[in-house]
Design a protein around this motif. Structure first.
Motif, PDB file in Angstrom:
ATOM      1  N   ASP A  27       0.838  -1.195   0.000  1.00 35.31           N
ATOM      2  CA  ASP A  27       0.000   0.000   0.000  1.00 35.31           C
ATOM      3  C   ASP A  27       0.876   1.249   0.000  1.00 35.31           C
ATOM      4  OD1 ASP A  27      -1.779   2.228   1.031  1.00 35.31           O
ATOM      5  OD2 ASP A  27      -3.215   0.582   1.032  1.00 35.31           O
ATOM      6  N   GLU A  28       0.626   2.157  -0.918  1.00 32.16           N
ATOM      7  CA  GLU A  28       1.454   3.356  -1.063  1.00 32.16           C
ATOM      8  C   GLU A  28       1.309   4.320   0.104  1.00 32.16           C
ATOM      9  OE1 GLU A  28       0.583   5.135  -4.802  1.00 32.16           O
ATOM     10  OE2 GLU A  28       1.512   3.528  -5.994  1.00 32.16           O
ATOM     11  N   ALA A  29       0.238   4.199   0.879  1.00 36.74           N
ATOM     12  CA  ALA A  29       0.033   5.106   2.004  1.00 36.74           C
ATOM     13  C   ALA A  29       0.737   4.628   3.266  1.00 36.74           C
ATOM     14  CB  ALA A  29      -1.465   5.274   2.275  1.00 36.74           C
ATOM     15  N   LEU A  30       1.281   3.400   3.233  1.00 32.15           N
ATOM     16  CA  LEU A  30       1.888   2.796   4.409  1.00 32.15           C
ATOM     17  C   LEU A  30       3.341   2.452   4.152  1.00 32.15           C
ATOM     18  CD1 LEU A  30      -1.034   0.308   5.218  1.00 32.15           C
ATOM     19  CD2 LEU A  30      -0.727   2.622   6.127  1.00 32.15           C
ATOM     20  N   GLU A  31       4.122   2.359   5.230  1.00 31.18           N
ATOM     21  CA  GLU A  31       5.535   1.994   5.132  1.00 31.18           C
ATOM     22  C   GLU A  31       5.900   1.099   6.313  1.00 31.18           C
ATOM     23  OE1 GLU A  31       9.965   4.117   5.062  1.00 31.18           O
ATOM     24  OE2 GLU A  31       8.145   5.316   4.743  1.00 31.18           O
ATOM     25  N   LEU A  32       6.608   0.031   6.051  1.00 29.54           N
ATOM     26  CA  LEU A  32       6.978  -0.912   7.103  1.00 29.54           C
ATOM     27  C   LEU A  32       8.185  -0.385   7.873  1.00 29.54           C
ATOM     28  CD1 LEU A  32       6.279  -3.697   8.324  1.00 29.54           C
ATOM     29  CD2 LEU A  32       7.989  -4.683   6.788  1.00 29.54           C
ATOM     30  N   ALA A  33       7.986  -0.166   9.175  1.00 27.48           N
ATOM     31  CA  ALA A  33       9.081   0.305  10.022  1.00 27.48           C
ATOM     32  C   ALA A  33       9.829  -0.864  10.646  1.00 27.48           C
ATOM     33  CB  ALA A  33       8.548   1.223  11.116  1.00 27.48           C
ATOM     34  N   ALA A  34       9.093  -1.915  11.006  1.00 27.99           N
ATOM     35  CA  ALA A  34       9.709  -3.104  11.606  1.00 27.99           C
ATOM     36  C   ALA A  34       8.698  -4.238  11.593  1.00 27.99           C
ATOM     37  CB  ALA A  34      10.167  -2.824  13.041  1.00 27.99           C
ATOM     38  N   ALA A  35       9.212  -5.445  11.618  1.00 20.24           N
ATOM     39  CA  ALA A  35       8.375  -6.644  11.704  1.00 20.24           C
ATOM     40  C   ALA A  35       8.886  -7.479  12.868  1.00 20.24           C
ATOM     41  CB  ALA A  35       8.425  -7.437  10.395  1.00 20.24           C
ATOM     42  N   ILE A  36       7.998  -7.802  13.790  1.00 17.02           N
ATOM     43  CA  ILE A  36       8.401  -8.475  15.034  1.00 17.02           C
ATOM     44  C   ILE A  36       7.741  -9.844  15.130  1.00 17.02           C
ATOM     45  CG2 ILE A  36       8.577  -8.259  17.524  1.00 17.02           C
ATOM     46  CD1 ILE A  36       9.888  -5.950  15.943  1.00 17.02           C
ATOM     47  N   ASP A  37       8.562 -10.867  15.341  1.00 19.64           N
ATOM     48  CA  ASP A  37       8.033 -12.205  15.570  1.00 19.64           C
ATOM     49  C   ASP A  37       9.156 -13.099  16.097  1.00 19.64           C
ATOM     50  OD1 ASP A  37       5.351 -13.858  14.670  1.00 19.64           O
ATOM     51  OD2 ASP A  37       7.140 -15.123  14.736  1.00 19.64           O
ATOM     52  N   SER A  42      15.015 -13.106  11.826  1.00 25.36           N
ATOM     53  CA  SER A  42      16.166 -13.237  10.922  1.00 25.36           C
ATOM     54  C   SER A  42      15.769 -13.533   9.488  1.00 25.36           C
ATOM     55  CB  SER A  42      17.140 -14.322  11.415  1.00 25.36           C
ATOM     56  OG  SER A  42      17.611 -13.997  12.717  1.00 25.36           O
ATOM     57  N   GLN A  43      14.502 -13.364   9.146  1.00 25.02           N
ATOM     58  CA  GLN A  43      14.057 -13.480   7.764  1.00 25.02           C
ATOM     59  C   GLN A  43      13.724 -12.096   7.225  1.00 25.02           C
ATOM     60  OE1 GLN A  43      11.169 -16.579   6.704  1.00 25.02           O
ATOM     61  NE2 GLN A  43      11.207 -17.246   8.841  1.00 25.02           N
ATOM     62  N   ASP A  44      13.881 -11.910   5.921  1.00 22.06           N
ATOM     63  CA  ASP A  44      13.432 -10.669   5.311  1.00 22.06           C
ATOM     64  C   ASP A  44      11.906 -10.655   5.338  1.00 22.06           C
ATOM     65  OD1 ASP A  44      14.349  -8.314   3.245  1.00 22.06           O
ATOM     66  OD2 ASP A  44      12.421  -9.182   2.676  1.00 22.06           O
ATOM     67  N   ALA A  45      11.323  -9.532   5.764  1.00 21.06           N
ATOM     68  CA  ALA A  45       9.877  -9.450   5.917  1.00 21.06           C
ATOM     69  C   ALA A  45       9.145  -9.642   4.597  1.00 21.06           C
ATOM     70  CB  ALA A  45       9.501  -8.107   6.543  1.00 21.06           C
ATOM     71  N   GLY A  46       9.718  -9.155   3.523  1.00 18.28           N
ATOM     72  CA  GLY A  46       9.098  -9.349   2.219  1.00 18.28           C
ATOM     73  C   GLY A  46       9.074 -10.809   1.813  1.00 18.28           C
ATOM     74  N   ARG A  47      10.198 -11.474   1.981  1.00 15.56           N
ATOM     75  CA  ARG A  47      10.279 -12.903   1.665  1.00 15.56           C
ATOM     76  C   ARG A  47       9.322 -13.709   2.531  1.00 15.56           C
ATOM     77  NH1 ARG A  47      12.594 -13.249  -3.271  1.00 15.56           N
ATOM     78  NH2 ARG A  47      14.733 -12.429  -3.311  1.00 15.56           N
ATOM     79  N   LEU A  48       9.168 -13.287   3.777  1.00 20.09           N
ATOM     80  CA  LEU A  48       8.301 -13.995   4.709  1.00 20.09           C
ATOM     81  C   LEU A  48       6.877 -14.096   4.188  1.00 20.09           C
ATOM     82  CD1 LEU A  48       7.819 -15.187   7.613  1.00 20.09           C
ATOM     83  CD2 LEU A  48       7.288 -12.846   8.325  1.00 20.09           C
ATOM     84  N   VAL A  49       6.417 -13.065   3.480  1.00 23.60           N
ATOM     85  CA  VAL A  49       5.028 -13.045   3.007  1.00 23.60           C
ATOM     86  C   VAL A  49       4.909 -13.330   1.513  1.00 23.60           C
ATOM     87  CG1 VAL A  49       4.355 -11.488   4.859  1.00 23.60           C
ATOM     88  CG2 VAL A  49       5.062 -10.524   2.661  1.00 23.60           C
ATOM     89  N   GLY A  50       5.989 -13.821   0.913  1.00 22.46           N
ATOM     90  CA  GLY A  50       5.938 -14.213  -0.490  1.00 22.46           C
ATOM     91  C   GLY A  50       6.144 -13.093  -1.476  1.00 22.46           C
ATOM     92  N   LEU A  51       6.701 -11.970  -1.018  1.00 28.06           N
ATOM     93  CA  LEU A  51       6.999 -10.842  -1.902  1.00 28.06           C
ATOM     94  C   LEU A  51       8.510 -10.723  -2.081  1.00 28.06           C
ATOM     95  CD1 LEU A  51       4.546  -8.192  -0.373  1.00 28.06           C
ATOM     96  CD2 LEU A  51       4.152  -9.688  -2.352  1.00 28.06           C
ATOM     97  N   GLU A  52       8.932  -9.745  -2.870  1.00 16.81           N
ATOM     98  CA  GLU A  52      10.359  -9.495  -3.048  1.00 16.81           C
ATOM     99  C   GLU A  52      10.960  -8.999  -1.737  1.00 16.81           C
ATOM    100  OE1 GLU A  52      11.014  -6.796  -6.226  1.00 16.81           O
ATOM    101  OE2 GLU A  52      10.184  -8.112  -7.781  1.00 16.81           O
ATOM    102  N   ALA A  53      12.250  -9.211  -1.572  1.00 12.32           N
ATOM    103  CA  ALA A  53      12.937  -8.747  -0.371  1.00 12.32           C
ATOM    104  C   ALA A  53      12.760  -7.238  -0.221  1.00 12.32           C
ATOM    105  CB  ALA A  53      14.412  -9.109  -0.433  1.00 12.32           C
ATOM    106  N   CYS A  54      12.483  -6.792   1.016  1.00 11.60           N
ATOM    107  CA  CYS A  54      12.252  -5.370   1.265  1.00 11.60           C
ATOM    108  C   CYS A  54      13.387  -4.737   2.070  1.00 11.60           C
ATOM    109  CB  CYS A  54      10.931  -5.167   1.993  1.00 11.60           C
ATOM    110  SG  CYS A  54      10.892  -5.882   3.650  1.00 11.60           S
TER     111      CYS A  54
END
Length: 267
Positions: A27-37, A42-54
């Motif tokens: 979404d262009e109105a949002l930006e990922l600051a951090a992903a916590i789990d 130690s995984q790229d958040a984009g790869r985690l959800v099936g998208l390109e590395a972010c």
């Protein structure tokens, strides 16, 4: 608000958390600051959800991400055991909480509202982000004025931790706001098997069904002389909640204090 809303996603590796990460990245109105789990660190958040590395790695330390600054809001889909502490921590650092985790007590909600107001920020606890589910609650509350005899039946998968669901509790609260307590059924009624009549709430019953293969459904059944009315909502996939999550993120940037229930944003 000008510019993108920078979002921390807590519980990013969970089924709902992954959908939120995908929403924020796409979404262009949002930006990922951090992903916590903890389990997906130690995984790229984009790869985690099936998208390109972010370029943002999933970490296990929520406080470090909050302390780093730069985040406007935190979306939390974790567990009832950790949600209160996560929410209080976000407020401490001036980050607006948008919480989809259920299990908060009225006293906890009141305390978190006080903390938000002291910090001058907005927050949201929403038992359900589905616009259709919110309309179901509103319709049920309206119907209860004319059909005071009712029962709630909610259906979820067998891995859901809390019963009844937060959605069912919120539905019951909205109905009770317009319906005086009325103890239903035969006054001499006897449960041959304990619990078979469901949970008691303000005179009516709530039933929780937990089965594999079920996603999320709820129906409110009303009974009157010579007629019944059923109001039902069915969710089929988690992506259906994401428009509500985005609206919640936008709304918490506009007010001060903690709002309980997404219904406050649906006129």
């Amino acid at each position: 608000m000008k510019g993108k809303i920078r979002v921390i996603v807590s519980g990013a590796g969970g089924r709902m958390g992954r959908e939120v990460v995908k929403l924020v990245l796409e979404d262009e109105a949002l930006e990922l600051a951090a992903a916590i789990d903890r389990s997906a660190s130690s995984q790229d958040a984009g790869r985690l959800v099936g998208l390109e590395a972010c370029g943002i790695m999933v970490t296990s330390d929520l406080e470090a991400a909050l302390e780093a600054g730069g985040a406007d809001a935190m979306v939390d889909f974790t567990t009832p055991q950790s949600a209160y502490a996560n929410t209080a921590l976000a407020i401490k650092y001036g980050v607006r909480p948008v919480i989809g985790t259920t299990g908060f007590t009225p006293e906890e909600i009141e305390e978190l509202d006080k903390q938000c107001r002291e910090r001058g920020i907005g927050g949201l606890i929403a038992p359900n982000f589905s616009i259709g589910a919110i309309l179901m609650m509103k319709f049920a509350a309206q119907a209860a004025k004319y059909f005071p005899h009712l029962e709630i039946i909610e259906y979820h998968g067998d891995q859901k931790l809390d019963a009844p669901s937060g959605t069912a509790i919120k539905t019951a609260e909205m109905i009770s706001a317009v319906r005086e307590e009325l103890r239903q059924g035969n006054p001499k009624e006897e449960e041959v098997i304990e619990g078979s009549r469901g949970g008691y709430y303000n005179g009516f019953r709530i039933h929780s069904v937990r089965l594999p293969g079920v996603f999320a459904q709820e129906e409110v059944v009303f009974g009157g002389y010579g007629q019944t009315l059923k109001i039902r909502h069915d969710s089929y996939e988690r992506a259906g909640y994401m428009p509500g999550v985005k609206l919640g993120l936008q709304k918490v940037m506009e007010y001060t204090g903690l709002v309980y229930g997404f219904d406050h944003f649906i006129e």
